[in-house]
Write an enzyme that holds these catalytic residues in place. Structure first.
Site, PDB file in Angstrom:
ATOM      1  N   GLU A 177      -4.029 -10.601  -0.728  1.00  0.00           N
ATOM      2  CA  GLU A 177      -4.526 -10.036   0.529  1.00  0.00           C
ATOM      3  C   GLU A 177      -4.780 -11.108   1.573  1.00  0.00           C
ATOM      4  O   GLU A 177      -5.484 -10.877   2.555  1.00  0.00           O
ATOM      5  CB  GLU A 177      -5.813  -9.250   0.279  1.00  0.00           C
ATOM      6  CG  GLU A 177      -7.018 -10.072  -0.144  1.00  0.00           C
ATOM      7  CD  GLU A 177      -7.118 -10.300  -1.642  1.00  0.00           C
ATOM      8  OE1 GLU A 177      -8.230 -10.530  -2.136  1.00  0.00           O
ATOM      9  OE2 GLU A 177      -6.079 -10.246  -2.329  1.00  0.00           O
ATOM     10  N   HIS A 205      -3.127   1.599  -5.688  1.00  0.00           N
ATOM     11  CA  HIS A 205      -2.325   0.492  -5.162  1.00  0.00           C
ATOM     12  C   HIS A 205      -1.417   0.918  -4.015  1.00  0.00           C
ATOM     13  O   HIS A 205      -1.073   0.090  -3.163  1.00  0.00           O
ATOM     14  CB  HIS A 205      -1.506  -0.147  -6.292  1.00  0.00           C
ATOM     15  CG  HIS A 205      -2.346  -0.916  -7.261  1.00  0.00           C
ATOM     16  ND1 HIS A 205      -2.769  -2.204  -7.019  1.00  0.00           N
ATOM     17  CD2 HIS A 205      -2.868  -0.583  -8.473  1.00  0.00           C
ATOM     18  CE1 HIS A 205      -3.489  -2.645  -8.025  1.00  0.00           C
ATOM     19  NE2 HIS A 205      -3.566  -1.676  -8.925  1.00  0.00           N
ATOM     20  N   ILE A 229      -8.521 -10.069   3.659  1.00  0.00           N
ATOM     21  CA  ILE A 229      -9.037  -8.709   3.790  1.00  0.00           C
ATOM     22  C   ILE A 229     -10.281  -8.571   2.913  1.00  0.00           C
ATOM     23  O   ILE A 229     -10.238  -8.842   1.710  1.00  0.00           O
ATOM     24  CB  ILE A 229      -7.973  -7.676   3.380  1.00  0.00           C
ATOM     25  CG1 ILE A 229      -6.742  -7.793   4.283  1.00  0.00           C
ATOM     26  CG2 ILE A 229      -8.551  -6.257   3.447  1.00  0.00           C
ATOM     27  CD1 ILE A 229      -5.601  -6.889   3.881  1.00  0.00           C
TER      28      ILE A 229
END
Length: 320
Positions: free
Chosen positions: A240, A210, A198
């Site tokens: 990610e 978060h 990502i």
């Protein structure tokens, strides 16, 4: 447990789940409704294996299944079945009975310990089950035992899953990757990997918190999973990063899927997550070039690095 006729005995911890008599010369095993012996599980291919009678003996053949067929703990392409042989397909255990019966197999109201865990409790359970004759008590005992079996399978499945995204976790992926790599080499078919990252994920966490970051991870995972086949291995690799393993897929097809994923995440993420998200993807395919999984994975990671350093929100293909 005596049968009289050759049969396949589906068991769980030596507890009988299904008894399938072999009356024809060929049977298909898999999760498809078209199979003769249907077992439904994520690790089972639609047409996983076949049992056939030839030369006076029953034999088993793997039908290029995703996760392989094992007899007595050894992966096979084909093998002759002997009385008492244990066949493993996914998480399922099937014992071949040539008609003499298999000792130590009990129905759902009975159990036997085959390991050293909870020896005393299982012995007590067996003794109690053998004494019970009243139908009502036996029925309640059976229901309780079914709950135990379901709980055991649920815990096993949870151990392989990432809690946040419900994708497979890295530990499961690494184990499955080794297995799939060997299968691809043995059967001479391509194996492709997508490494997905990502873009600017730290900035998302820093800007929105978060909790929003977790929502982004779940949303991207949902889109990725929806675009994959049932037998593809989709995992959260860490942070990610996501990784997808495509058995029997060439590089051009893997690249096309990667482009589709990149575009759909860019176009649909704001609608699904509330933020416009982009991803960078590295693509690599092995058809006998890489010496091991580490070398294969490194090349895919290098392709991902290239996608990120040349502008992000793009797909890069490795040199394998």
């Amino acid at each position: 447990m005596a049968s009289g006729n050759p049969c396949l005995v589906l068991v769980d911890e030596r507890v009988l789940l299904k008894n399938f008599t072999l009356e024809k010369k060929e049977y298909l095993i898999g999760r498809s409704d078209e199979c003769d012996f249907v077992i439904d599980g994520k690790e089972v291919s639609r047409r996983h294996a076949r049992i056939y009678y030839e030369g006076g003996a029953f034999k088993i053949e793997d039908l290029n299944s995703t996760n392989g067929t094992f007899v007595n703990g050894k992966q096979i392409t084909s093998a002759e079945l002997k009385h008492g042989d244990e066949i493993n397909i996914g998480n399922f255990t099937i014992i071949f009975d040539d008609g003499r019966g298999i000792e130590g197999i009990y129905d759902e109201t009975q159990a036997e310990s085959t390991g050293n865990e909870t020896q005393r409790l299982i012995a007590e359970y067996k003794s109690l089950a053998e004494k019970i004759r009243e139908r009502d008590i036996a029925r309640h005992l059976k229901l309780y035992h079914e709950k135990v079996l379901k709980s055991r399978k649920k815990l096993s499945e949870q151990a392989n899953r990432d809690r946040l995204t419900d994708l497979y976790n890295r530990q499961y992926f690494d184990k499955t990757f080794e297995h799939q790599f060997k299968l691809a080499r043995q059967n001479l078919y391509p194996l492709s990997i997508l490494f997905i990252d990502i873009d600017h994920f730290k900035k998302i966490n820093d800007t929105y918190g978060h909790d929003k970051g977790d929502e982004v991870l779940r949303g991207v995972a949902h889109i990725i999973r929806a675009l994959c086949r049932k037998d593809d291995i989709v995992a959260r690799y860490g942070g990610e990063e996501f990784v997808i393993l495509f058995p029997k897929m060439d590089k051009e097809s893997a690249k096309q899927i990667a482009e589709s994923m990149r575009r759909i995440i860019e176009e649909k993420s704001e609608e699904i997550i509330g933020l416009k998200i982009t991803v960078s993807i590295g693509v690599e395919t092995d058809l006998g070039k890489f010496a091991n999984t580490q070398e294969f994975l490194k090349s895919a990671d290098n392709a991902l690095y290239q996608a990120k350093t040349t502008g992000r929100n793009r797909v890069a293909v490795g040199n394998g």
